[in-house]
Design an enzyme around this catalytic site. Structure first.
Site, short mmCIF file in Angstrom:
data_model
loop_
_atom_site.label_atom_id
_atom_site.label_comp_id
_atom_site.label_asym_id
_atom_site.label_seq_id
_atom_site.Cartn_x
_atom_site.Cartn_y
_atom_site.Cartn_z
N ARG A 135 -13.35 -4.10 -6.12
CA ARG A 135 -14.13 -3.73 -7.30
C ARG A 135 -13.66 -4.60 -8.46
O ARG A 135 -12.44 -4.78 -8.64
CB ARG A 135 -13.95 -2.25 -7.66
CG ARG A 135 -14.69 -1.28 -6.74
CD ARG A 135 -16.21 -1.35 -6.93
NE ARG A 135 -16.94 -0.42 -6.08
CZ ARG A 135 -17.47 -0.71 -4.89
NH1 ARG A 135 -17.33 -1.92 -4.39
NH2 ARG A 135 -18.15 0.19 -4.21
N HIS A 148 -21.66 -9.55 -5.38
CA HIS A 148 -21.37 -8.23 -4.79
C HIS A 148 -22.30 -7.99 -3.59
O HIS A 148 -22.92 -6.93 -3.47
CB HIS A 148 -21.57 -7.11 -5.84
CG HIS A 148 -20.81 -5.86 -5.48
ND1 HIS A 148 -20.31 -5.00 -6.42
CD2 HIS A 148 -20.48 -5.30 -4.28
CE1 HIS A 148 -19.71 -3.98 -5.82
NE2 HIS A 148 -19.80 -4.15 -4.51
N ASP A 160 -16.18 -11.55 -5.04
CA ASP A 160 -17.49 -10.95 -4.73
C ASP A 160 -17.85 -9.91 -5.77
O ASP A 160 -18.98 -9.44 -5.82
CB ASP A 160 -17.44 -10.30 -3.33
CG ASP A 160 -18.80 -9.81 -2.87
OD1 ASP A 160 -19.79 -10.56 -3.03
OD2 ASP A 160 -18.89 -8.67 -2.36
N GLU A 190 -21.25 -6.63 -13.87
CA GLU A 190 -22.22 -7.14 -12.89
C GLU A 190 -23.64 -6.74 -13.31
O GLU A 190 -23.87 -5.57 -13.55
CB GLU A 190 -21.90 -6.58 -11.50
CG GLU A 190 -20.56 -7.06 -10.96
CD GLU A 190 -20.18 -6.38 -9.63
OE1 GLU A 190 -20.98 -5.59 -9.10
OE2 GLU A 190 -19.07 -6.64 -9.15
N ASP A 194 0.88 -1.18 0.00
CA ASP A 194 0.00 0.00 0.00
C ASP A 194 0.91 1.22 0.00
O ASP A 194 1.58 1.50 1.00
CB ASP A 194 -0.90 -0.02 1.25
CG ASP A 194 -1.92 1.11 1.24
OD1 ASP A 194 -1.66 2.16 0.64
OD2 ASP A 194 -3.00 0.93 1.84
N1 LIG Z 1 -17.78 -5.94 -1.81
C1 LIG Z 1 -18.41 -4.96 -1.23
O1 LIG Z 1 -19.61 -5.02 -1.00
C2 LIG Z 1 -17.64 -3.75 -0.78
C3 LIG Z 1 -18.15 -2.96 0.26
C4 LIG Z 1 -17.40 -1.86 0.67
C5 LIG Z 1 -16.20 -1.53 0.06
N2 LIG Z 1 -15.75 -2.32 -0.96
C6 LIG Z 1 -14.48 -2.00 -1.63
O2 LIG Z 1 -13.39 -2.43 -0.80
C7 LIG Z 1 -12.22 -1.70 -1.16
C8 LIG Z 1 -11.50 -1.19 0.08
O3 LIG Z 1 -12.35 -0.27 0.76
P1 LIG Z 1 -11.83 0.53 2.05
O4 LIG Z 1 -13.06 1.07 2.73
O5 LIG Z 1 -10.88 -0.29 2.84
O6 LIG Z 1 -11.05 1.73 1.36
P2 LIG Z 1 -9.94 2.67 2.02
O7 LIG Z 1 -9.91 3.89 1.17
O8 LIG Z 1 -10.15 2.82 3.49
O9 LIG Z 1 -8.58 1.84 1.84
C9 LIG Z 1 -8.00 1.62 0.59
C10 LIG Z 1 -6.51 1.48 0.75
O10 LIG Z 1 -5.96 1.23 -0.54
C11 LIG Z 1 -4.75 1.94 -0.64
N3 LIG Z 1 -4.33 2.15 -2.02
C12 LIG Z 1 -4.63 3.17 -2.85
N4 LIG Z 1 -4.02 2.99 -4.04
C13 LIG Z 1 -3.34 1.83 -3.96
C14 LIG Z 1 -2.50 1.11 -4.86
N5 LIG Z 1 -2.27 1.56 -6.09
N6 LIG Z 1 -1.96 -0.04 -4.43
C15 LIG Z 1 -2.19 -0.51 -3.18
N7 LIG Z 1 -2.96 0.14 -2.29
C16 LIG Z 1 -3.53 1.29 -2.67
C17 LIG Z 1 -4.99 3.24 0.10
O11 LIG Z 1 -3.78 3.84 0.51
C18 LIG Z 1 -5.84 2.75 1.28
O12 LIG Z 1 -5.04 2.46 2.40
C19 LIG Z 1 -12.68 -0.59 -2.10
O13 LIG Z 1 -12.43 -0.99 -3.43
C20 LIG Z 1 -14.18 -0.53 -1.87
O14 LIG Z 1 -14.87 -0.04 -3.00
C21 LIG Z 1 -16.44 -3.41 -1.39
#
Ligand SMILES: NC(=O)c1ccc[n+]([C@@H]2O[C@H](COP(=O)([O-])OP(=O)(O)OC[C@H]3O[C@@H](n4cnc5c(N)ncnc54)[C@H](O)[C@@H]3O)[C@@H](O)[C@H]2O)c1
Length: 349
Positions: free
Chosen positions: A245, A293, A269, A274, A184
């Site tokens: 995503r 999802h 997921d 989708e 990260d």
């Molecule tokens: N499946 C679902 O129903 C569901 C629900 C909620 C969130 N999500 C997804 O889960 C993912 C994570 O969400 P979150 O709330 O932890 O987000 P967040 O913003 O809190 O954390 C994301 C992390 O990714 C890091 N990051 C950014 N660019 C990066 C890169 N190029 N390489 C590696 N790391 C990188 C950021 O520094 C951050 O620490 C998101 O894609 C969100 O859309 C999915």
């Protein structure tokens, strides 16, 4: 009588028969809050400006809140999105209009982390394969010896991203006694150290993982971050889990390595498209677990999202800065600050 603090909820929080879409979303704290009035909007997509003209706050589910949704009277203070995705909101337009956009990281953190752990246990334990063997007659039952699971102690759990969900996933995985690694570029080093996570390069995360989880946002830079080249670095015994995503993974490339058994399996997921096309070859793979999802969708997830939105709206009403603000520059916007100040005078204390 003094003007109420008026809160709109997008029409899709009610089903066609008028019942709540998410019965676990408890709106009573809003209904009971002194000075607050709530209204469900009629369904419209995008939200029309006349619909929100007379409101201070909007709690938004799926409709778009576009630039043209903003009423020029400047009354609206906050759009509180139910969930953490906000592709349906024009963020720059909100910022320009002095409207805060809030999301609900507190609501999704645990439910999504749980769904990642569920996929990890199901994949390494060959859960779906063994379910199928049991249902398919004595011959299949006796093939159980050919489907040995993978123990987790000492194995490497890797994450691309250790934000809200990634960090929680590691927190929850502690009793499994795995090695923790993550890539990260913006990692909070204190969180990483607290959880015993070794921060590594992207390539090392792919190379060393026994279970590799995707926990970063979808952005132009992360589209197809999981590509053929990086998949080729993975061990043939490793599993990939994506709950972030779909487009972060090049699904064609993943389907190829899964069908050639160049990695052991995947838990997804989210997909690039989708719902998936019924002819998508990924649907045929035995070493892959797919969920729509929605693996994190539980009563507690929706209750948590609702509680976070309600709290953000009530914070604004009382003149306090809410949590989960996406467009942080808005907190310095003179119109936004003036509205908070006025709310503090009317409802704060
Ligand atoms: N499946 C679902 O129903 C569901 C629900 C909620 C969130 N999500 C997804 O889960 C993912 C994570 O969400 P979150 O709330 O932890 O987000 P967040 O913003 O809190 O954390 C994301 C992390 O990714 C890091 N990051 C950014 N660019 C990066 C890169 N190029 N390489 C590696 N790391 C990188 C950021 O520094 C951050 O620490 C998101 O894609 C969100 O859309 C999915």
């Amino acid at each position: 009588m003094a003007e109420k603090f008026r809160v709109a909820l997008s029409g899709d929080f009610k089903k066609a028969d008028g019942s709540p879409t998410f019965p676990d979303f408890d709106v009573t704290p809003l209904k009971n809050a002194p000075g607050v009035e709530i209204t469900y909007l009629e369904t419209a997509n995008p939200i029309r400006p006349d619909q929100v003209a007379d409101f201070d706050a909007l709690i938004l589910l799926a409709p778009r809140f576009a630039r043209e949704s903003i009423h020029p009277n400047g009354r609206l203070s906050v759009v509180a999105r139910f969930g953490v995705g906000y592709d349906n909101v024009d963020v720059p337009a909100c910022t320009e209009a002095g409207i805060a956009l809030c999301i609900t990281p507190d609501g999704v953190r645990r439910p999504v982390a749980v769904s990642i752990i569920a996929l990890m246990l199901a994949l390494t334990g060959k859960l779906l394969i063994k379910d199928k063997l049991t249902r398919s007659g004595p011959e299949a039952f006796n093939k159980r010896v050919d489907h040995m699971g993978v123990g987790l102690v000492g194995r490497t759990l890797a994450s691309i991203g250790i934000g809200n969900i990634g960090a929680e996933m590691f927190r929850m995985a502690r009793p499994f006694e795995m090695k923790f690694i993550a890539h990260d570029p913006f990692a909070d080093k204190t969180v990483a150290a607290e959880l015993g996570i070794e921060l590594v390069s992207m390539e090392d995360a792919f190379r060393r993982a026994d279970v590799l989880c995707i926990n970063c946002p979808l952005m132009p830079e992360t589209k197809h971050l999981v590509n053929a080249e990086r998949l080729a670095l993975m061990k043939p015994t490793a599993f990939l889990i994506n709950t972030a995503r779909g487009p972060i993974v090049d699904q064609k490339a993943l389907t190829k390595v899964l069908s050639e058994q160049r990695i052991a399996g995947a838990g997804l997921d989210v997909l690039e498209s989708e719902p998936p096309d019924p002819s998508d070859p990924i649907l045929k793979l035995d070493n892959t677990i797919l969920t729509p999802h929605a693996l994190c969708w539980t009563d507690q997830c929706f209750a948590g999202n609702g509680a976070a939105d309600v709290k953000a709206v009530l914070d604004i009403q009382r003149g306090r800065t809410p949590n989960g603000v996406v467009n942080r520059p808005v907190l310095q916007d003179t119109r936004f600050k003036a509205r908070l100040e006025a709310n503090r005078g009317r409802f704060g204390g």
